[in-house]
Design a protein around this motif. Sequence first.
Motif, PDB file in Angstrom:
ATOM      1  N   LEU A  45       0.847  -1.198   0.000  1.00  0.00           N
ATOM      2  CA  LEU A  45       0.000   0.000   0.000  1.00  0.00           C
ATOM      3  C   LEU A  45       0.882   1.248   0.000  1.00  0.00           C
ATOM      4  O   LEU A  45       1.928   1.279   0.666  1.00  0.00           O
ATOM      5  N   PHE A  46       0.447   2.271  -0.719  1.00  0.00           N
ATOM      6  CA  PHE A  46       1.261   3.484  -0.841  1.00  0.00           C
ATOM      7  C   PHE A  46       1.644   4.048   0.521  1.00  0.00           C
ATOM      8  O   PHE A  46       2.797   4.441   0.736  1.00  0.00           O
ATOM      9  N   GLU A  47       0.696   4.080   1.444  1.00  0.00           N
ATOM     10  CA  GLU A  47       0.977   4.670   2.766  1.00  0.00           C
ATOM     11  C   GLU A  47       2.140   3.958   3.451  1.00  0.00           C
ATOM     12  O   GLU A  47       2.915   4.581   4.164  1.00  0.00           O
ATOM     13  N   GLU A  48       2.244   2.655   3.214  1.00  0.00           N
ATOM     14  CA  GLU A  48       3.372   1.881   3.765  1.00  0.00           C
ATOM     15  C   GLU A  48       4.658   2.153   2.976  1.00  0.00           C
ATOM     16  O   GLU A  48       5.713   2.419   3.548  1.00  0.00           O
ATOM     17  N   ALA A  49       4.508   2.100   1.664  1.00  0.00           N
ATOM     18  CA  ALA A  49       5.685   2.178   0.776  1.00  0.00           C
ATOM     19  C   ALA A  49       6.347   3.543   0.831  1.00  0.00           C
ATOM     20  O   ALA A  49       7.565   3.654   0.658  1.00  0.00           O
ATOM     21  N   LYS A  50       5.561   4.577   1.087  1.00  0.00           N
ATOM     22  CA  LYS A  50       6.104   5.934   0.905  1.00  0.00           C
ATOM     23  C   LYS A  50       7.259   6.260   1.846  1.00  0.00           C
ATOM     24  O   LYS A  50       8.129   7.057   1.508  1.00  0.00           O
ATOM     25  N   LYS A  51       7.291   5.560   2.995  1.00  0.00           N
ATOM     26  CA  LYS A  51       8.387   5.808   3.951  1.00  0.00           C
ATOM     27  C   LYS A  51       9.745   5.541   3.313  1.00  0.00           C
ATOM     28  O   LYS A  51      10.737   6.142   3.681  1.00  0.00           O
ATOM     29  N   GLU A  52       9.743   4.607   2.366  1.00  0.00           N
ATOM     30  CA  GLU A  52      11.033   4.239   1.760  1.00  0.00           C
ATOM     31  C   GLU A  52      11.282   4.902   0.403  1.00  0.00           C
ATOM     32  O   GLU A  52      12.305   4.659  -0.227  1.00  0.00           O
TER      33      GLU A  52
END
Length: 292
Positions: A241-248
């Motif tokens: 999910l984007f919200e998860e992925a965006k941290k990296e």
Amino acid sequence: MKNPASSLDYKNKFLILGCGFSGNFFAKTIRQLGCTALTSSRSENKDLNSFIFDSENGIVPNNKIFDGVTHILSCIPPDKNGNDPVLKILKNKLTNLSLEWVGYLSTTGVYGNTKGDWVSEIDQPKPLQKRSQKRLNCEKEWIESGLPVQIFRLPGIYGPGRSTFEAIKNRKIRVISKKNQVFSRIHVADITNAIIYLLQNKDSLKFHQIINIADDEPCSQIEVIQYCYDLLSLRMPKPILFEEAKKELSPIAQSFWMENRRVSNKLLCKTLGYKLIYKNYKLGLKNCFLNS
Ligand SMILES: NC(=O)c1ccc[n+]([C@@H]2O[C@H](COP(=O)([O-])OP(=O)(O)OC[C@H]3O[C@@H](n4cnc5c(N)ncnc54)[C@H](OP(=O)(O)O)[C@@H]3O)[C@@H](O)[C@H]2O)c1
């Protein structure tokens, strides 16, 4: 590409400023029509038709390069201060030539975020990112230069050697899912062919100063990645999910996900009559698959 009414032949000399991915494709194709094409890069190479232009280090082409030039295509993005490298260094030179045509490759980033809506050339640009504001300023400077300039706004460019296949091969792929998010894209061959089409039919087509070159089918990134994995007969990794992925994600990668728009090609393909070679990502990626 052959057109008996072609106005492009050995009498035309093109300077392709910034011979990267798109510039190189254009140069090769225009030479096949019999035109001369000299290309610039920032470092020396073995190509006899290439010369050095580097605005940051003040390396300027010598006067001979400009002899008899009829057409210029600039594929160089704004520099880190937001200036257009070509206009900053070569504007006086260019305005003193008898140019028939100047093309400038810009980006659809100038439109900003339309929340998934279609956007066309008549819509007011609303750049969201600083780099897109800089780009819009460069577009304005080209228009105000008084040169016979045509601006091409491009979405994500892909083609053989630069596509999702390379990202998969280099293990740089991230399968990210974000609801209702789409991206527009264009195959490099369609950038070249659309521009050549417009030049060859210049006398019969109404001149438009700003033209989008995009394919017919904006879509999610997952659809594109899935299609590549299918062609490779491999299983696609599970989407994050984007919200998860965006941290990296790097700030620049994140910024691309902040904008959601469908870029219309109606002016180019309906009004002006250009027929896309690759009207959607499936046709374009099949070409990359077969040529990589
Ligand atoms: N890539 C995309 O998905 C995309 C999407 C929309 C719009 N665009 C824009 O469309 C244009 C063409 O894209 P592209 O991906 O084909 O470009 P590219 O492969 O990145 O090539 C850019 C060219 O500009 C030259 N250049 C960069 N800074 C320069 C400077 N300060 N002085 C002189 N030359 C300089 C580079 O020189 P070297 O050859 O020495 O590196 C290279 O030849 C660019 O303006 C790009 O920003 C790209």
